[in-house]
Design an enzyme around this catalytic site. Structure first.
Site, PDB file in Angstrom:
ATOM      1  N   HIS A   1       0.813  -1.234   0.000  1.00 42.31           N
ATOM      2  CA  HIS A   1       0.000   0.000   0.000  1.00 42.31           C
ATOM      3  C   HIS A   1       0.842   1.277   0.000  1.00 42.31           C
ATOM      4  O   HIS A   1       1.870   1.337   0.668  1.00 42.31           O
ATOM      5  CB  HIS A   1      -1.007  -0.002   1.156  1.00 42.31           C
TER       6      HIS A   1
ATOM      7  N   ASP B   1       6.296   2.145   6.411  1.00 40.83           N
ATOM      8  CA  ASP B   1       5.038   1.398   6.308  1.00 40.83           C
ATOM      9  C   ASP B   1       4.127   2.188   5.378  1.00 40.83           C
ATOM     10  O   ASP B   1       3.576   3.207   5.785  1.00 40.83           O
ATOM     11  CB  ASP B   1       4.438   1.241   7.702  1.00 40.83           C
TER      12      ASP B   1
ATOM     13  N   GLU C   1      -5.196   1.106   2.944  1.00 39.07           N
ATOM     14  CA  GLU C   1      -4.858   0.040   3.894  1.00 39.07           C
ATOM     15  C   GLU C   1      -4.940   0.518   5.332  1.00 39.07           C
ATOM     16  O   GLU C   1      -5.378  -0.218   6.214  1.00 39.07           O
ATOM     17  CB  GLU C   1      -3.442  -0.490   3.604  1.00 39.07           C
ATOM     18  N   GLU C   2      -4.501   1.752   5.584  1.00 35.88           N
ATOM     19  CA  GLU C   2      -4.411   2.219   6.977  1.00 35.88           C
ATOM     20  C   GLU C   2      -5.782   2.363   7.638  1.00 35.88           C
ATOM     21  O   GLU C   2      -5.872   2.523   8.851  1.00 35.88           O
ATOM     22  CB  GLU C   2      -3.632   3.541   7.058  1.00 35.88           C
TER      23      GLU C   2
ATOM     24  N   ASP D   1       4.133  -6.242   3.479  1.00 41.62           N
ATOM     25  CA  ASP D   1       3.960  -5.129   4.415  1.00 41.62           C
ATOM     26  C   ASP D   1       4.999  -5.268   5.518  1.00 41.62           C
ATOM     27  O   ASP D   1       5.551  -6.349   5.750  1.00 41.62           O
ATOM     28  CB  ASP D   1       2.531  -5.123   4.980  1.00 41.62           C
TER      29      ASP D   1
ATOM     30  N   HIS E   1       4.669   3.195  12.890  1.00 42.11           N
ATOM     31  CA  HIS E   1       3.712   4.305  13.047  1.00 42.11           C
ATOM     32  C   HIS E   1       4.275   5.435  13.909  1.00 42.11           C
ATOM     33  O   HIS E   1       3.529   6.260  14.438  1.00 42.11           O
ATOM     34  CB  HIS E   1       2.355   3.812  13.594  1.00 42.11           C
TER      35      HIS E   1
HETATM   36 ZN   LIG Z   1       1.275  -1.199   6.354  1.00 42.19          ZN
END
Ligand SMILES: [Zn+2]
Length: 347
Positions: A71, A189, A223-224, A244, A324
């Site tokens: 993603h 990410d 995706e998030e 991922d 994150h």
């Molecule tokens: Zn991810």
């Protein structure tokens, strides 16, 4: 034999992608960037109404079609309220903690096409104006705000800049490459994994090879928020390999130098037969790999399962520290991941 991965080109692609803002819900620039890079590959790409980029490379066989997904959407924010003091209250795009963005530079994208710069700060930022108790208050949307780099001190002055509720706010990635091979940035990410797919496909193409099965590459954009890869695959798909990030943290197996094959995350186990095949491939090619479990994690592969996808789903990816938050990985993890993708495509 796995054909050589061009790690420098992979990292160059990654840096460009990291520097292309793409919070969930505003991903067109990043999808266009990837589509342009994919023009080097021997298959055509399309963008769906949802904004997903796909392209199918015809393989030597077609009896068990496959897909790869990663993603381009990232964490970010949206303007929730223009405050009386002219600053902005935010609502979250994706799951992040307020402390992880404190002090971060941002870009605000307005409806009229202008962008403004600013900073995410607690409302009690100034040491010279607030008690220790005020400064150490638990961070929430209510005591965190964006200070805009423009002359505004009122709600009306900010509205006059063209800033409105619903405008997208992107966090600065702060990309930094070290001589030791580390890549430090927000949003590794999952942009790091888009880069590994690109490098794997390029390695195959440059070696004059083709995938053993017809393979669709799927670059998702929601995706998030949980439904990125819920759609967009051929109906006759047999395998979905999700690429991922792997979780590097205390009590995790993953590290920043290896590819991880995920056994289970918070949405449950991945397809066991597929995982065992991926582990056998990593062994056969002497890759540096780990098998790991992620306690608070769900992937786009599982989004497809939950949407009804009747396929084998697997998950692999490079180890990323501080997910994150201000993340970090290493060129070695990207290389190992790209190599496992190539090994799979040729298997
Ligand atoms: Zn991810």
């Amino acid at each position: 034999m796995i054909p050589p991965i061009n790690v420098d080109k992979m990292v160059e692609f990654l840096v460009g992608l990291l520097n292309t803002p793409s919070p969930t819900g505003d991903t067109d620039r990043a999808i266009a960037y990837v589509q342009q890079a994919f023009a080097d590959l021997p298959f055509a790409t399309q963008i769906s109404p949802k904004g997903i980029l796909t392209g199918t490379w015809t393989g030597a066989r077609h009896d068990a079609p496959r897909a790869l997904t990663a993603h381009v959407d990232t964490l970010g924010a949206m303007v929730k309220e223009v405050k009386e003091n002219g600053r902005l209250r935010l609502t979250q795009l994706g799951g992040w903690s307020w402390t992880s963005v404190e002090g971060e530079g941002v870009t605000i994208f307005t409806a009229n096409g202008h962008t403004y710069r600013g900073t995410i700060l607690p409302t009690s930022a100034s040491v010279y104006a607030h008690t220790r108790e005020e400064r150490n208050a638990t961070r929430t949307d209510a005591n965190t705000e964006v200070r805009i780099d423009a002359r505004t001190a009122t709600q009306q002055e900010t509205r006059d800049l063209g800033i409105q509720v619903g405008d997208i706010v992107a966090f600065d990635p702060r990309v930094e490459l070290s001589d030791a091979g580390f890549i430090r940035s927000r949003h590794l990410d999952d942009k790091a994994c888009v880069a590994t797919i690109y490098a794997a496909l390029l390695a195959l193409a440059e070696a004059g090879l083709q995938p053993s099965q017809t393979t669709t590459t799927h670059i998702s954009n929601y995706e998030e928020v949980g439904h990125g890869a819920a759609t967009g695959f051929p109906a006759d798909l047999v395998d979905l390999l999700t690429v991922d990030m792997a979780v590097v943290a205390p009590r995790q197996e993953s590290d920043e130098y290896s590819v991880t094959i995920c056994a289970k995350d918070s949405a449950g186990p991945y397809h066991l037969g597929f995982r065992r095949e991926l582990e056998a491939l990593a062994e056969a090619h002497s890759l540096s790999y780990k098998t790991d479990i992620y306690p608070y994690y769900a992937s786009d592969g599982e989004a497809y399962w939950q949407a009804g996808g009747n396929v084998r789903v697997g998950l692999i990816g490079p180890g990323v520290d501080a997910s994150h938050h201000y993340e970090r990985t290493h060129r070695d993890a990207l290389k190992q991941t790209a190599q496992l993708i190539v090994a799979y495509l040729l298997s």
